[in-house]
Every structure is written in structure tokens, then in C-alpha cells.
Motif scaffolding. Sequence first.
Motif, PDB file in Angstrom:
ATOM      1  N   LEU A   1       0.838  -1.184   0.000  1.00  0.00           N
ATOM      2  CA  LEU A   1       0.000   0.000   0.000  1.00  0.00           C
ATOM      3  C   LEU A   1       0.875   1.236   0.000  1.00  0.00           C
ATOM      4  CD1 LEU A   1      -1.083   1.020   3.543  1.00  0.00           C
ATOM      5  CD2 LEU A   1       0.584  -0.729   3.164  1.00  0.00           C
ATOM      6  N   THR A   2       0.237   2.341  -0.206  1.00  0.00           N
ATOM      7  CA  THR A   2       0.880   3.615   0.086  1.00  0.00           C
ATOM      8  C   THR A   2       0.482   3.958   1.512  1.00  0.00           C
ATOM      9  OG1 THR A   2       0.695   4.309  -2.221  1.00  0.00           O
ATOM     10  CG2 THR A   2       1.077   6.024  -0.565  1.00  0.00           C
ATOM     11  N   SER A   3       1.401   3.773   2.432  1.00  0.00           N
ATOM     12  CA  SER A   3       1.045   3.839   3.849  1.00  0.00           C
ATOM     13  C   SER A   3       0.462   5.182   4.236  1.00  0.00           C
ATOM     14  CB  SER A   3       2.254   3.520   4.719  1.00  0.00           C
ATOM     15  OG  SER A   3       3.235   4.540   4.588  1.00  0.00           O
ATOM     16  N   SER A   4       0.859   6.216   3.546  1.00  0.00           N
ATOM     17  CA  SER A   4       0.342   7.527   3.905  1.00  0.00           C
ATOM     18  C   SER A   4      -1.141   7.665   3.589  1.00  0.00           C
ATOM     19  CB  SER A   4       1.136   8.620   3.184  1.00  0.00           C
ATOM     20  OG  SER A   4       1.065   8.444   1.777  1.00  0.00           O
ATOM     21  N   SER A   5      -1.706   6.693   2.903  1.00  0.00           N
ATOM     22  CA  SER A   5      -3.142   6.714   2.626  1.00  0.00           C
ATOM     23  C   SER A   5      -3.951   6.180   3.811  1.00  0.00           C
ATOM     24  CB  SER A   5      -3.459   5.858   1.393  1.00  0.00           C
ATOM     25  OG  SER A   5      -2.795   6.338   0.254  1.00  0.00           O
ATOM     26  N   TYR A   6      -3.308   5.540   4.746  1.00  0.00           N
ATOM     27  CA  TYR A   6      -3.982   4.851   5.837  1.00  0.00           C
ATOM     28  C   TYR A   6      -3.751   5.529   7.179  1.00  0.00           C
ATOM     29  CZ  TYR A   6      -4.879   0.766   2.900  1.00  0.00           C
ATOM     30  OH  TYR A   6      -5.338  -0.080   1.937  1.00  0.00           O
ATOM     31  N   ASN A   7      -4.789   5.557   7.971  1.00  0.00           N
ATOM     32  CA  ASN A   7      -4.611   5.766   9.395  1.00  0.00           C
ATOM     33  C   ASN A   7      -4.126   4.443   9.985  1.00  0.00           C
ATOM     34  OD1 ASN A   7      -5.559   8.444   9.423  1.00  0.00           O
ATOM     35  ND2 ASN A   7      -7.685   7.747   9.534  1.00  0.00           N
ATOM     36  N   MET A   8      -3.228   4.535  10.972  1.00  0.00           N
ATOM     37  CA  MET A   8      -2.627   3.339  11.537  1.00  0.00           C
ATOM     38  C   MET A   8      -2.905   3.274  13.032  1.00  0.00           C
ATOM     39  SD  MET A   8      -1.175   1.972   8.888  1.00  0.00           S
ATOM     40  CE  MET A   8      -0.063   0.774   9.627  1.00  0.00           C
ATOM     41  N   GLY A   9      -2.876   2.062  13.571  1.00  0.00           N
ATOM     42  CA  GLY A   9      -3.159   1.940  14.988  1.00  0.00           C
ATOM     43  C   GLY A   9      -2.547   0.706  15.611  1.00  0.00           C
ATOM     44  N   TRP A  10      -2.673   0.630  16.921  1.00  0.00           N
ATOM     45  CA  TRP A  10      -2.248  -0.527  17.701  1.00  0.00           C
ATOM     46  C   TRP A  10      -3.402  -0.961  18.605  1.00  0.00           C
ATOM     47  CZ3 TRP A  10       2.241  -3.185  17.157  1.00  0.00           C
ATOM     48  CH2 TRP A  10       3.282  -2.568  16.449  1.00  0.00           C
TER      49      TRP A  10
ATOM     50  N   ALA B   1      -2.626  -2.248  13.117  1.00  0.00           N
ATOM     51  CA  ALA B   1      -3.860  -2.187  12.343  1.00  0.00           C
ATOM     52  C   ALA B   1      -3.840  -0.984  11.409  1.00  0.00           C
ATOM     53  CB  ALA B   1      -5.060  -2.109  13.274  1.00  0.00           C
ATOM     54  N   ALA B   2      -4.647  -1.074  10.358  1.00  0.00           N
ATOM     55  CA  ALA B   2      -4.715   0.001   9.371  1.00  0.00           C
ATOM     56  C   ALA B   2      -6.155   0.219   8.937  1.00  0.00           C
ATOM     57  CB  ALA B   2      -3.851  -0.330   8.160  1.00  0.00           C
ATOM     58  N   THR B   3      -6.446   1.442   8.540  1.00  0.00           N
ATOM     59  CA  THR B   3      -7.781   1.760   8.052  1.00  0.00           C
ATOM     60  C   THR B   3      -7.726   2.943   7.103  1.00  0.00           C
ATOM     61  OG1 THR B   3     -10.019   2.403   8.691  1.00  0.00           O
ATOM     62  CG2 THR B   3      -8.223   3.250  10.042  1.00  0.00           C
ATOM     63  N   LEU B   4      -8.647   2.915   6.133  1.00  0.00           N
ATOM     64  CA  LEU B   4      -8.824   4.063   5.256  1.00  0.00           C
ATOM     65  C   LEU B   4      -9.869   5.020   5.818  1.00  0.00           C
ATOM     66  CD1 LEU B   4      -8.802   2.267   1.779  1.00  0.00           C
ATOM     67  CD2 LEU B   4      -7.040   3.789   2.690  1.00  0.00           C
ATOM     68  N   ALA B   5     -10.495   4.612   6.922  1.00  0.00           N
ATOM     69  CA  ALA B   5     -11.557   5.417   7.521  1.00  0.00           C
ATOM     70  C   ALA B   5     -10.956   6.343   8.582  1.00  0.00           C
ATOM     71  CB  ALA B   5     -12.642   4.509   8.090  1.00  0.00           C
ATOM     72  N   GLY B   6     -11.616   6.459   9.730  1.00  0.00           N
ATOM     73  CA  GLY B   6     -11.197   7.426  10.727  1.00  0.00           C
ATOM     74  C   GLY B   6     -10.241   6.869  11.762  1.00  0.00           C
ATOM     75  N   LEU B   7     -10.173   7.540  12.912  1.00  0.00           N
ATOM     76  CA  LEU B   7      -9.259   7.142  13.985  1.00  0.00           C
ATOM     77  C   LEU B   7      -9.970   6.417  15.122  1.00  0.00           C
ATOM     78  CD1 LEU B   7      -6.806  10.167  14.415  1.00  0.00           C
ATOM     79  CD2 LEU B   7      -6.333   7.913  13.425  1.00  0.00           C
ATOM     80  N   ALA B   8     -11.245   6.211  14.978  1.00  0.00           N
ATOM     81  CA  ALA B   8     -11.966   5.513  16.035  1.00  0.00           C
ATOM     82  C   ALA B   8     -11.641   4.027  15.989  1.00  0.00           C
ATOM     83  CB  ALA B   8     -13.462   5.720  15.862  1.00  0.00           C
ATOM     84  N   PRO B   9     -11.643   3.356  17.146  1.00  0.00           N
ATOM     85  CA  PRO B   9     -11.303   1.920  17.173  1.00  0.00           C
ATOM     86  C   PRO B   9     -12.109   1.077  16.198  1.00  0.00           C
ATOM     87  CG  PRO B   9     -11.379   2.782  19.393  1.00  0.00           C
ATOM     88  CD  PRO B   9     -11.853   3.889  18.494  1.00  0.00           C
ATOM     89  N   GLU B  10     -13.378   1.393  16.030  1.00  0.00           N
ATOM     90  CA  GLU B  10     -14.235   0.589  15.155  1.00  0.00           C
ATOM     91  C   GLU B  10     -13.949   0.795  13.673  1.00  0.00           C
ATOM     92  OE1 GLU B  10     -15.202   2.770  17.412  1.00  0.00           O
ATOM     93  OE2 GLU B  10     -16.660   4.192  16.615  1.00  0.00           O
ATOM     94  N   ASP B  11     -13.083   1.751  13.348  1.00  0.00           N
ATOM     95  CA  ASP B  11     -12.749   2.009  11.950  1.00  0.00           C
ATOM     96  C   ASP B  11     -11.726   1.038  11.393  1.00  0.00           C
ATOM     97  OD1 ASP B  11     -12.936   5.575  12.492  1.00  0.00           O
ATOM     98  OD2 ASP B  11     -14.444   4.217  11.659  1.00  0.00           O
ATOM     99  N   PHE B  12     -11.021   0.324  12.268  1.00  0.00           N
ATOM    100  CA  PHE B  12      -9.894  -0.484  11.822  1.00  0.00           C
ATOM    101  C   PHE B  12     -10.356  -1.866  11.388  1.00  0.00           C
ATOM    102  CE2 PHE B  12      -6.198   2.068  12.617  1.00  0.00           C
ATOM    103  CZ  PHE B  12      -6.696   3.067  13.442  1.00  0.00           C
ATOM    104  N   GLY B  13      -9.817  -2.333  10.238  1.00  0.00           N
ATOM    105  CA  GLY B  13     -10.242  -3.622   9.719  1.00  0.00           C
ATOM    106  C   GLY B  13      -9.135  -4.474   9.139  1.00  0.00           C
ATOM    107  N   SER B  14      -7.910  -3.965   9.076  1.00  0.00           N
ATOM    108  CA  SER B  14      -6.772  -4.738   8.591  1.00  0.00           C
ATOM    109  C   SER B  14      -5.801  -4.942   9.747  1.00  0.00           C
ATOM    110  CB  SER B  14      -6.073  -4.009   7.444  1.00  0.00           C
ATOM    111  OG  SER B  14      -6.953  -3.854   6.346  1.00  0.00           O
ATOM    112  N   TRP B  15      -5.317  -6.187   9.901  1.00  0.00           N
ATOM    113  CA  TRP B  15      -4.551  -6.540  11.098  1.00  0.00           C
ATOM    114  C   TRP B  15      -3.280  -7.275  10.747  1.00  0.00           C
ATOM    115  CZ3 TRP B  15      -6.860  -4.554  15.315  1.00  0.00           C
ATOM    116  CH2 TRP B  15      -8.216  -4.255  15.221  1.00  0.00           C
TER     117      TRP B  15
END
Length: 121
Positions: A27-36, A97-111
Motif C-alpha cells: 500500500l501507500t502507507s500515507s493513505s492509511y490511518n494506523m493503529g495498535w 492495524a490500518a484503516t482508510l476510515a477514521g481514527l476511532a477503534p471501530e474504523d480499523f479492519g486490517s490486522w
Amino acid sequence: QVQLVESGGGLVQAGGSLRLSCAASGLTSSSYNMGWFRQAPGKEREFVAAISRSGRGTNYGNSVRGRFSISRDNAKNTVDLQMNSLKPEDTAVYYCAATLAGLAPEDFGSWGQGTQVTVFL
């Protein structure tokens, strides 16, 4: 499709520090919000921290706020989690985790596959 690989887990004494890293590919990582996130045995997955695409926005779970810090390097496609003042209750498998959506926990779907962190007294 994004691929996420965590590293940096291990054993640490309570009060110590550990730094986790997540390498993103596909991916282009800058397109994703990232999380732990983390999951302890017998418990549900818990949100730890998130960082926006630019790195200017962050969000933390209540149990780690003030002790953990999330950062990212879009040139290297990595996101790090600096964990300080660790407690035994921080023991868990930590997932990137990564998401194209927001920063809320429920936005993340890739692990990622996770990395074990164990904090002992």
C-alpha cells in the motif's frame, strides 16, 4: 490489500520500556490511518493508540494515555509504539492495524499477526 508485520515484542520488567514497530507493505502507507490494539488471554481486543495519515492526529486508549506514544514514518512505511512505565496488566499480544476510515477503534479492519509483550514484576 495491506500487509502488516509487527516486531519488537518481548519480556520486560515492570516500570521498563519497550518499543514496537510495524512495517506496512502492499500500500501507500500515507493513505492509511494506523493503529495498535492488544489482546490479553481471556479478554477482548482492546484499542491502544491510533495515528492519522499525516501523523498530526493521535488517539489513545484510557489505560495507556500518558505512558504510550505512537508515531509513524511514511517514508519508511512504519508505525511505532513507544511503551513506557509498563505494568503487568500491559501483558498482551499487540496488533498493528490500518484503516482508510477514521481514527476511532471501530474504523480499523486490517490486522497484523501480532507480537507478544510480557511484563513481569
